[in-house]
Enzyme design. Structure first.
Site, mmCIF file in Angstrom:
data_model
loop_
_atom_site.group_PDB
_atom_site.id
_atom_site.type_symbol
_atom_site.label_atom_id
_atom_site.label_comp_id
_atom_site.label_asym_id
_atom_site.label_seq_id
_atom_site.Cartn_x
_atom_site.Cartn_y
_atom_site.Cartn_z
ATOM 1 N N ASP A 156 -56.345 -27.982 -15.318
ATOM 2 C CA ASP A 156 -56.368 -26.518 -15.403
ATOM 3 C C ASP A 156 -56.348 -25.960 -13.988
ATOM 4 O OD1 ASP A 156 -56.975 -23.688 -16.140
ATOM 5 O OD2 ASP A 156 -57.366 -24.597 -18.072
ATOM 6 N N TYR A 185 -47.153 -9.591 -21.827
ATOM 7 C CA TYR A 185 -45.888 -9.949 -22.488
ATOM 8 C C TYR A 185 -44.772 -8.966 -22.129
ATOM 9 C CZ TYR A 185 -49.161 -12.482 -25.576
ATOM 10 O OH TYR A 185 -50.162 -13.267 -26.080
ATOM 11 N N GLU A 226 -48.624 -15.341 -33.442
ATOM 12 C CA GLU A 226 -47.596 -14.358 -33.062
ATOM 13 C C GLU A 226 -46.196 -14.827 -33.423
ATOM 14 O OE1 GLU A 226 -47.447 -11.887 -29.897
ATOM 15 O OE2 GLU A 226 -49.500 -11.296 -30.242
ATOM 16 N N TYR A 229 -43.475 -13.588 -25.526
ATOM 17 C CA TYR A 229 -44.456 -14.660 -25.762
ATOM 18 C C TYR A 229 -44.191 -15.356 -27.096
ATOM 19 C CZ TYR A 229 -49.128 -16.518 -26.976
ATOM 20 O OH TYR A 229 -50.177 -17.299 -27.381
ATOM 21 N N LYS A 261 -43.099 -19.258 -27.626
ATOM 22 C CA LYS A 261 -43.906 -20.176 -28.441
ATOM 23 C C LYS A 261 -43.085 -20.690 -29.621
ATOM 24 C CE LYS A 261 -48.231 -20.342 -26.796
ATOM 25 N NZ LYS A 261 -48.900 -21.596 -26.441
ATOM 26 N N VAL A 319 -55.158 1.653 -29.905
ATOM 27 C CA VAL A 319 -53.727 1.718 -29.619
ATOM 28 C C VAL A 319 -52.982 2.183 -30.868
ATOM 29 C CG1 VAL A 319 -51.708 0.331 -29.008
ATOM 30 C CG2 VAL A 319 -53.904 -0.066 -27.850
ATOM 31 N N ARG A 376 -51.730 -9.851 -40.027
ATOM 32 C CA ARG A 376 -51.628 -11.319 -40.041
ATOM 33 C C ARG A 376 -52.626 -11.857 -41.056
ATOM 34 N NH1 ARG A 376 -52.725 -12.047 -33.736
ATOM 35 N NH2 ARG A 376 -50.750 -11.364 -32.882
HETATM 36 C C1 UGA Z 1 -53.144 -11.985 -29.133
HETATM 37 C C2 UGA Z 1 -52.164 -13.039 -28.665
HETATM 38 O O1 UGA Z 1 -50.915 -12.519 -28.432
HETATM 39 C C3 UGA Z 1 -52.027 -14.168 -29.617
HETATM 40 O O2 UGA Z 1 -51.310 -15.211 -29.058
HETATM 41 C C4 UGA Z 1 -53.318 -14.724 -29.973
HETATM 42 O O3 UGA Z 1 -53.119 -15.717 -30.951
HETATM 43 C C5 UGA Z 1 -54.181 -13.652 -30.496
HETATM 44 O O4 UGA Z 1 -54.325 -12.598 -29.547
HETATM 45 C C6 UGA Z 1 -55.511 -14.252 -30.777
HETATM 46 O O5 UGA Z 1 -56.511 -13.857 -30.218
HETATM 47 O O6 UGA Z 1 -55.492 -15.185 -31.582
HETATM 48 P P1 UGA Z 1 -53.231 -9.750 -30.557
HETATM 49 O O7 UGA Z 1 -54.050 -9.942 -31.792
HETATM 50 O O8 UGA Z 1 -52.157 -8.729 -30.662
HETATM 51 O O9 UGA Z 1 -52.612 -11.161 -30.145
HETATM 52 O O10 UGA Z 1 -54.154 -9.367 -29.320
HETATM 53 P P2 UGA Z 1 -55.215 -8.271 -28.965
HETATM 54 O O11 UGA Z 1 -54.968 -7.883 -27.557
HETATM 55 O O12 UGA Z 1 -56.564 -8.771 -29.284
HETATM 56 O O13 UGA Z 1 -54.841 -6.990 -29.857
HETATM 57 C C7 UGA Z 1 -55.221 -6.821 -31.186
HETATM 58 C C8 UGA Z 1 -54.934 -5.394 -31.611
HETATM 59 O O14 UGA Z 1 -55.844 -4.515 -30.954
HETATM 60 C C9 UGA Z 1 -53.556 -4.856 -31.276
HETATM 61 O O15 UGA Z 1 -53.124 -4.026 -32.325
HETATM 62 C C10 UGA Z 1 -53.791 -4.008 -30.022
HETATM 63 O O16 UGA Z 1 -52.827 -3.004 -29.873
HETATM 64 C C11 UGA Z 1 -55.149 -3.444 -30.332
HETATM 65 N N1 UGA Z 1 -55.966 -3.015 -29.177
HETATM 66 C C12 UGA Z 1 -56.166 -3.810 -28.109
HETATM 67 C C13 UGA Z 1 -56.606 -1.761 -29.231
HETATM 68 O O17 UGA Z 1 -56.445 -0.992 -30.194
HETATM 69 N N2 UGA Z 1 -57.401 -1.390 -28.198
HETATM 70 C C14 UGA Z 1 -57.620 -2.172 -27.111
HETATM 71 O O18 UGA Z 1 -58.395 -1.756 -26.219
HETATM 72 C C15 UGA Z 1 -56.986 -3.429 -27.062
#
Ligand code: UGA
Length: 363
Positions: free
Chosen positions: A40, A93, A129, A171, A175, A237, A326
């Site tokens: 790492d 991303y 994803e 991303y 993957k 968001v 999901r």
């Molecule tokens: C991410 C990664 O892209 C995946 O590879 C991974 O598998 C996944 O996290 C995981 O933790 O397993 P995502 O779920 O989209 O995917 O990541 P987050 O950044 O945690 O976002 C989740 C949701 O929260 C999204 O809709 C985002 O727009 C929203 N969000 C994020 C908010 O509403 N406010 C924030 O402050 C941050």
């Protein structure tokens, strides 16, 4: 949580210092019959393991010639190669797509070549994803009525990504190509493999708090924790309508332990690992987290902590597009390995948020 099942195995773990890697080492290293050779760029999460006699750690970029030479040599005597190294943060991303494609495909395919050459079992950590958006999301006035249009199955669901200009998919696409590359090496060269698709595993040591031990925008858990601790509004968001199923890191690692200890049932399979019972919209998650934080701190004003709505362009920049939902069908892993997630959302949030509070609130 102590490993009872994994014994007498020698591993290469690439990306052993990250969030998932640090939890995996906790499962593998306590049994001294196991050996791990890990790589790492970062070791802050795994300091406690560095002195373990059954762990050799290389603080090195796995794409350097020196690392690849060492991996080529070590691979000959190991049982399993686990590939965890990735850039897995959505804010990068669409803002650093070249780095994302390099890290998640270009710098990774060489490891597959090595595993195929030496016929080694490769456990490749992919992502949920790869499914992209649901079919349901393309229907006008979608209310997710038809489960067949959104429930995800490892071996049959289509992988649906938006246009190239929406760089969010850099991303998922890297993957997905890696998964295809792994599967192709199995098909053409009989390389044993397992592909893991995690679905939002929350737990201690996930991500970082901006301005304390990292910069930028982490994933949603750390974003909301950071906002709570700094007494800033939580940001939803695009209204916080996106849904995620959230699994405890401990349930997640139980599944990994079963995969590692049952090769005959897990080799040449794809497993999604999540918790279908713990589904929330991001708005619901924000509301739950502020209430739990009121309980943790004893400060009741957190129950009404402000929550703002922001556009994705404002929050992440141009080119962001969200995965709408999901929802995994977990029948495959249940039938093959007898695994089911146990920890509910409330309990896993309380544990994780207490960890963040203890680790960061005074910093
Ligand atoms: C991410 C990664 O892209 C995946 O590879 C991974 O598998 C996944 O996290 C995981 O933790 O397993 P995502 O779920 O989209 O995917 O990541 P987050 O950044 O945690 O976002 C989740 C949701 O929260 C999204 O809709 C985002 O727009 C929203 N969000 C994020 C908010 O509403 N406010 C924030 O402050 C941050």
């Amino acid at each position: 949580m102590k490993n009872k099942n994994i014994k007498n195995k020698k591993y290469i773990i690439l990306g052993c210092g990250g969030y998932l890697g640090s939890h995996l080492l906790e499962r593998i290293l306590p049994d001294e019959s196991n050996q791990v050779i890990g790589w790492d760029l970062d070791k802050v999460r795994i300091e406690e393991h560095l002195s373990s006699s059954n762990f050799i750690f290389h603080e090195q970029d796995i794409n350097s010639n020196d690392a690849l030479d060492k991996i080529s040599e070590e691979i000959q005597s190991v049982d399993v190669v686990i590939h965890l190294a990735a850039i897995a943060n959505p804010s990068e991303y669409n803002t650093k797509p070249v780095d994302v494609i390099n890290a998640n495909f270009i710098n990774t395919y060489k490891i597959v070549d090595l595993c195929a050459k030496h016929s080694k079992w490769l456990i490749f950590f992919s992502t949920s994803e790869v499914y992209g958006r649901t079919l349901s999301s393309y229907i006008d006035n979608n209310e997710y009525k038809d489960e067949s249009l959104f429930i995800l199955n490892e071996d049959t669901s289509p992988l649906i990504m938006g246009p190239i200009s929406n760089q969010r998919w850099s991303y998922a696409c890297s993957k997905q190509l890696m998964e295809r590359y792994v599967f192709a090496h199995h098909h053409e060269f009989n390389m044993p493999f397992t592909i893991i698709r995690p679905l939002n595993a929350f737990g201690p040591r996930m991500d970082y708090i901006p301005g304390v031990d990292g910069e930028g925008i982490p994933r949603v858990l750390a974003c909301f924790m950071s906002a709570l601790m700094k007494r800033e509004p939580l940001k939803l968001v695009d209204g916080g309508t996106a849904r995620r199923t959230i699994i405890s890191i401990h349930d997640f690692m139980d599944a990994i332990e079963l995969i590692l200890s049952n090769p005959s049932k897990s080799i040449n399979e794809i497993f999604q690992i999540g918790n279908d019972k713990n589904e929330v919209t991001m708005k619901e998650l924000a509301e739950m987290m502020r209430s739990i934080y009121a309980d943790i701190t004893g400060d009741q004003s957190y129950r009404e902590h402000p929550i703002d709505i922001v556009s994705s362009t404002e929050f992440y920049g141009e080119g962001y597009e969200d995965c709408d939902r999901r929802m995994p069908n977990l029948n495959k892993i249940k039938e093959k390995l007898g695994w089911e997630p146990k920890i509910n959302l409330d309990d896993l949030l309380v544990e994780t948020m207490k960890y963040y509070h203890a680790a960061y609130a005074n910093k």
